[in-house]
Design an enzyme around this catalytic site. Structure first.
Site, PDB file in Angstrom:
ATOM      1  CB  SER A 167      -0.953   0.007   1.199  1.00  0.00           C
ATOM      2  OG  SER A 167      -0.230  -0.118   2.408  1.00  0.00           O
TER       3      SER A 167
ATOM      4  CG  HIS B  23      -3.683  -1.120  -2.108  1.00  0.00           C
ATOM      5  ND1 HIS B  23      -4.079   0.197  -2.191  1.00  0.00           N
ATOM      6  CD2 HIS B  23      -3.619  -1.393  -0.775  1.00  0.00           C
ATOM      7  CE1 HIS B  23      -4.233   0.699  -0.978  1.00  0.00           C
ATOM      8  NE2 HIS B  23      -3.955  -0.248  -0.103  1.00  0.00           N
TER       9      HIS B  23
ATOM     10  CE  LYS C 236      -7.307   0.317  -0.035  1.00  0.00           C
ATOM     11  NZ  LYS C 236      -8.218   0.104   1.127  1.00  0.00           N
TER      12      LYS C 236
END
Length: 288
Positions: free
Chosen positions: A151, A179, A210
């Site tokens: 990250s 991610h 996300k």
């Protein structure tokens, strides 16, 4: 969360968001959230095992399982809860969990709340990972946990080497793909897909906050592991379920991603454009 935002009274370009695919403002995704609010109200007011399971929760888990090609899906209220809930449920007394030193804080929290022993290896250092594996007693359970895309640094885990060492030493592998989902792999299926190792990674963890433009977390694994975690994970059992609007927007974003895999290619093209532009301006950046 848009390309441009108002901040401190000025128009700014948003570069700090995890809204990788821009789906927080996609009309289909927004409409799904509004419809869920109108149909189900604002919250479920209970855990999944009591009154908190909607048809939509089951739809989301089923479609996510098909997308990730893993039959067992467990969803959590947040991505942080997912890591805490998975690791604390699976790593028991006399088991070992081995972490990359740059793993996300939620992974460390999960390790600390488990009854097992945590070992750490230097970031992306496969020789050090092997040294830690050699410390694990032969009859002990062992789980290697790594971020897929880290990250802070943006680098990708050395997953082929991790999988090889796990096989050699009889360990299992868990990848935090918070991610990686929507960013890497075939159609945005994540880090394991990126390396062609979907069948070799035992557990994926990820978030809806996300690429999927919502809030919540998930675990993808075999059916047996998912059933065990569902009945042993305190963050799953004792937390209220994902709110209707969050569930609906995550499901709509997933369907949008499936229908438009080209947005992952566009994201990668934009990322390459930004990195190349920064290099040309002599701005030092981390290779990622």
């Amino acid at each position: 969360q848009d390309v441009e935002v108002q901040m401190e009274g000025k128009r700014r370009i948003m570069l700090g968001s995890n809204n990788y695919l821009g789906l927080t403002i996609a009309p289909d995704v927004v409409e799904a959230g509004i419809h869920a609010l109108e149909r189900y109200g604002t919250g479920c007011s209970g855990s999944r095992f009591l009154n908190g399971t909607l048809e939509m929760h089951l739809e989301l888990e089923a479609e996510l399982g098909k997308f990730l090609r893993k039959p067992g899906i467990v969803t959590f209220g947040t991505g942080f809860q997912a890591n805490v809930g998975i690791i604390s449920a699976l790593v028991d007394r006399h088991d070992y969990v081995i972490c990359d030193r740059e793993n996300h804080a939620s992974i460390y929290a999960g390790c600390q709340l488990s009854y097992g022993k945590m070992l750490r290896f230097d970031h992306a250092d496969m020789a050090d990972l092997e040294r830690q594996l050699q410390k694990v007693p032969q009859n002990a359970g062992c789980l290697i946990v790594t971020d897929g895309v880290f990250s802070m640094g943006g680098d990708i885990a050395k997953l082929p080497e991790i999988v090889r060492l796990a096989k050699q030493y009889g360990a299992r592998v868990m990848v935090d793909d918070a991610h990686g989902l929507g960013v890497l792999g075939e159609g945005g299926r994540g880090t394991a897909s990126h390396f062609g190792l979907e069948d070799e990674v035992d557990i994926y963890m990820g978030t809806f906050s996300k690429s999927l433009a919502s809030l919540g977390g998930y675990m993808a694994s075999s059916h047996e592991v998912a059933e065990y975690v569902r009945h042993a994970s305190r963050p799953f059992i004792f937390s209220a379920s994902i709110t209707p609007a969050s569930c609906a927007t995550a499901l709509a974003a997933l369907r949008y991603l499936e229908a438009h895999p080209e947005i992952v290619d566009r994201l990668n093209a934009l990322s390459a454009y930004a990195r190349d532009g920064l290099r040309k301006k002599k701005v030092k950046i981390i290779e990622s």
